[in-house]
Structure formats: C-alpha cells, structure tokens
Scaffold this motif. Sequence first.
Motif, PDB file in Angstrom:
ATOM      1  N   TYR A  60      11.282  18.862   7.682  1.00  0.00           N
ATOM      2  CA  TYR A  60      10.281  19.763   7.096  1.00  0.00           C
ATOM      3  C   TYR A  60       9.781  20.735   8.170  1.00  0.00           C
ATOM      4  N   LEU A  61       9.546  20.225   9.380  1.00  0.00           N
ATOM      5  CA  LEU A  61       9.084  21.065  10.487  1.00  0.00           C
ATOM      6  C   LEU A  61      10.114  22.137  10.825  1.00  0.00           C
ATOM      7  N   TYR A  62      11.381  21.757  10.920  1.00  0.00           N
ATOM      8  CA  TYR A  62      12.412  22.725  11.269  1.00  0.00           C
ATOM      9  C   TYR A  62      12.548  23.800  10.184  1.00  0.00           C
ATOM     10  N   ASN A  63      12.322  23.405   8.930  1.00  0.00           N
ATOM     11  CA  ASN A  63      12.354  24.374   7.833  1.00  0.00           C
ATOM     12  C   ASN A  63      11.181  25.355   7.942  1.00  0.00           C
ATOM     13  N   VAL A  64      10.018  24.848   8.359  1.00  0.00           N
ATOM     14  CA  VAL A  64       8.852  25.718   8.582  1.00  0.00           C
ATOM     15  C   VAL A  64       9.161  26.734   9.676  1.00  0.00           C
ATOM     16  N   LEU A  65       9.787  26.272  10.758  1.00  0.00           N
ATOM     17  CA  LEU A  65      10.151  27.171  11.851  1.00  0.00           C
ATOM     18  C   LEU A  65      11.091  28.278  11.360  1.00  0.00           C
ATOM     19  N   LYS A  66      12.056  27.898  10.539  1.00  0.00           N
ATOM     20  CA  LYS A  66      13.013  28.867   9.995  1.00  0.00           C
ATOM     21  C   LYS A  66      12.300  29.900   9.130  1.00  0.00           C
ATOM     22  N   LYS A  67      11.385  29.431   8.272  1.00  0.00           N
ATOM     23  CA  LYS A  67      10.635  30.337   7.399  1.00  0.00           C
ATOM     24  C   LYS A  67       9.757  31.295   8.192  1.00  0.00           C
ATOM     25  N   ARG A  68       9.361  30.875   9.391  1.00  0.00           N
ATOM     26  CA  ARG A  68       8.493  31.711  10.222  1.00  0.00           C
ATOM     27  C   ARG A  68       9.284  32.588  11.189  1.00  0.00           C
ATOM     28  N   GLY A  69      10.574  32.717  10.930  1.00  0.00           N
ATOM     29  CA  GLY A  69      11.363  33.691  11.671  1.00  0.00           C
ATOM     30  C   GLY A  69      11.988  33.203  12.951  1.00  0.00           C
ATOM     31  N   ILE A  70      12.070  31.898  13.166  1.00  0.00           N
ATOM     32  CA  ILE A  70      12.706  31.365  14.369  1.00  0.00           C
ATOM     33  C   ILE A  70      14.193  31.171  14.082  1.00  0.00           C
ATOM     34  N   ASP A  71      15.058  31.797  14.881  1.00  0.00           N
ATOM     35  CA  ASP A  71      16.488  31.726  14.585  1.00  0.00           C
ATOM     36  C   ASP A  71      17.075  30.373  14.974  1.00  0.00           C
ATOM     37  N   SER A  72      18.289  30.130  14.494  1.00  0.00           N
ATOM     38  CA  SER A  72      18.902  28.804  14.617  1.00  0.00           C
ATOM     39  C   SER A  72      19.124  28.379  16.065  1.00  0.00           C
ATOM     40  N   ASP A  73      19.445  29.325  16.954  1.00  0.00           N
ATOM     41  CA  ASP A  73      19.671  28.977  18.367  1.00  0.00           C
ATOM     42  C   ASP A  73      18.401  28.444  19.025  1.00  0.00           C
ATOM     43  N   VAL A  74      17.267  29.054  18.680  1.00  0.00           N
ATOM     44  CA  VAL A  74      15.989  28.599  19.241  1.00  0.00           C
ATOM     45  C   VAL A  74      15.597  27.257  18.630  1.00  0.00           C
ATOM     46  N   ILE A  75      15.846  27.090  17.335  1.00  0.00           N
ATOM     47  CA  ILE A  75      15.532  25.810  16.685  1.00  0.00           C
ATOM     48  C   ILE A  75      16.337  24.677  17.320  1.00  0.00           C
ATOM     49  N   LYS A  76      17.570  24.961  17.723  1.00  0.00           N
ATOM     50  CA  LYS A  76      18.380  23.942  18.406  1.00  0.00           C
ATOM     51  C   LYS A  76      17.723  23.515  19.722  1.00  0.00           C
ATOM     52  N   LEU A  77      17.169  24.501  20.446  1.00  0.00           N
ATOM     53  CA  LEU A  77      16.457  24.174  21.698  1.00  0.00           C
ATOM     54  C   LEU A  77      15.241  23.302  21.410  1.00  0.00           C
TER      55      LEU A  77
ATOM     56  N   ASP B 205      17.639  35.059  23.624  1.00  0.00           N
ATOM     57  CA  ASP B 205      18.037  35.728  24.867  1.00  0.00           C
ATOM     58  C   ASP B 205      16.858  35.885  25.825  1.00  0.00           C
ATOM     59  N   GLN B 206      15.691  36.135  25.268  1.00  0.00           N
ATOM     60  CA  GLN B 206      14.495  36.244  26.112  1.00  0.00           C
ATOM     61  C   GLN B 206      14.140  34.895  26.733  1.00  0.00           C
TER      62      GLN B 206
END
Length: 417
Positions: A167-184, A13-14
């Motif tokens: 592997y990168l997207y999994n790292v992002l998830k582990k570091r607290g990035i939610d799925s909507d931001v990962i899609k961006l 949202d931010q």
Amino acid sequence: MLFKQKQKLSMYDQIVSRDNICQAYLDLYYIFTEKCKGQRYKGADGVTLHDLEPEVETLLDEAQQELLDNTRLLPARYFEIPKLDGGKRGIYMLSVKDRLKCQAIYRLLEPHFEKQYSDYLYSFRSSHPSYYASRAVRRFYLRNFGKEMYVLRTDFTKYSDNFDRPYLYNVLKKRGIDSDVIKLIKNVVDQPYIKNGELLHETKGAYQGMTFCPLFSNIYIGHMDEYISKRVDFYRRLGDDFIIFDKDKENIKHIKEYIEQEVENAKLVLNQDKQQFGDMNDTVFDFHGLNYNKGIIQLKKKKIETFLKAWKIKLRHNKYASNAQRIGILKKELNLVKKTKNHYFSQFLNSYLLVTDTKQIQDFSKRFFHVISRYFTGKTTYRTMNQTKKILKKFRFPSLTQIHTAYSNGKSITPNN
C-alpha cells in the motif's frame, strides 16, 4: 543565437549524482556534530563517522556505486533506549554508509512531498510546526465554547509499525515517485535487523529511526487531509493524530465513517481508547499534550511529570560552579538565549503557554522552581528557595508564571543576556 535548453535530471539521476551524495554527507556530518554522534553512532559493522573521516572520498565513491547497483543494505542494529515516562523505545541504527545513502534519497523526497502536503498537516514540517496546530485548536475551542459544536478526536495503534508495504509503495507511485526510486526505497524498508544477536525481518511497517519514517507518516494517509478539510469547520493532523470540529453532528458522523473505511483500506488499526466523539462543550479530549475539559485547557499530568523528571536529571547541583556559571548553563539548557529547533524546553513552553487553568500554572511553576532551587543550592528548604529567588532576581531571570502572564497579555519576556 539559439541555446539548447538543459534537460532536467530525473529524481533518480539527482539522487545518485556525486553532488547530491556530497551534500548528503555534509548534512549527515552536521546532524551528527550537532547531536554529538560523530564518535557514538554506529551500525552493525561498528564503524563510526569519525572512523571514516580520513577516507571520505572512498566513502562517497562506495555510496554512489552502491546506490547505482541498489546494493542490499547491511542489517540494522536494534536496541532500546529508556523513555522519560519509564518505558522503552526501540531504535534501528543503520551503518554510517547506509545512513548516508538514505540521506541522499531523503534530500530529494522531502522537497517533493512538501509541495504536495495539505495546509492542515502539522507533523515533521519546518514550515508548519506542531505548536501552530495546538495554538489553532486552542483558539477555535475558546472562541466556540458554548456554541453548538461537535468534536472528533482519533489516532491509530502503532501507526508506523502497521504500514502495509505494498500500500505504501502504491502511495509513492501515486505521488509521482518513479519505479527506480521506489526500488531504492524498498531496499531500505525491507532490510533485516539484528536483535540480541538474531537476524530478523519484518513484513510490514517502517522502522523507528529510519530516515524516511516521518515522510511516510505524512503521506501514508495524506489523501484524507484534502477530503476531510474541505467538509468540516476545522481540521488539523499531526502524524496519526486527527482533530475535527463541525457544527453538524451528522456531517461529523459521516467523516468518522469515512476515516474508519480508509483506515481499513490502509490496513491500519484505530486506537479506540483514545477516540473521542461528542458535543465539544461536554466532551473531555486530549490533543498534543493538552487536555480540553469544559472550557478549561490543562497540560496532561503525565506530560508534567515527565518534564519535571527530565529536568531533575538535566539540572544536577554542582557545588563547585559559581552562580554566574549556573545561570549561564540554565539559560542554555532552557533555550532562553538563542532559539534552537525542536528544543525540548521550547516545545514544552509552547504547550505551557496555551494553558488556561490558573491553578495548574501556579502549581507547576512552584514545582519547577523547586527543581531550580535544588540546582542552585542542592536543597529545597524555605531558606534555600529564598536564596534562589535572590539569585534569579539579580540576574533578572523570570519565573514561569511571569512568562505565562506576559504571554497572556500579548507580551514576551526573556532573561537579561
């Protein structure tokens, strides 16, 4: 009276908020203005930031809506720029609107990751300049030279080009990035590019020049920082460059095996040609442009030649300029009037000040003086070099040797402003 606590917005949202996109535009405008890119930077659509200035509100509206819809980015424009060492570097350039959207995402990602970084990571961080890592390595090396100590120096082959995207997207998830931001983020990472008129698409890696590339370089193997730093006497990392010291040879062998296993898990490739492991007192190794050899610290020869070549181009003789004008230009180019972040000469000077080889210091200072002499007089004869010395003395301009000597004695000197 009870007040309702304001609910904190999610990162997504931010990112898509109008305020954030407006600030991202101001960031981009500042970056482009500082680097004089306003009328030069353009993606595959050929539109520059200068072209869009009369319609800023429309640009911001479209950028916000496209982020909300996660609209596919235009293909990036690929081109090559010459490197000072004679090679070429590939650059991927987005459209201005897509670059704006990336900046809006980056503004939230960067502070989020900064809180998670290890204290031993010194790449792409304003709070941890790479020079501090080099300075720490130098200090540890000189203090422990002659003692029982082992060194492991390693990096990767085409580090960011070999990122495994799942592997990168999994790292992002582990570091607290939610799925909507990962899609961006996926939308940016997975975009195609145009090279020589052909539309191409990569299935791995992060494009050089991508806004997120420095962040990915830091987090992709970030978990290794915590593991290694707790188990050795000394550890520093700059992107894909590791340097480790430990007095226990078996322990450092274990760390080496750990790195090899994690590299395999991350689907990266170690650069065996640049890997050095052995007794610190006998092993010759490089780190961040400096060569360490049996207690002596030198600048790498390639770095010196690249630097001199760059300044021969930068400081061309202008016979119509006065000496006062030339001094003003010289001070500005050498960044000795006002500090500027990531300035080329400042970075080189920081490395130069860490050198302990007296002969190299004198030889390099002499060669750089030849460049300065040609800048003032157009020649490098004995007579013109004496003229240059008088000019520099008149304007109280120190030589590189004087700057280095002052630094070695705990002092600092700069030209008289």
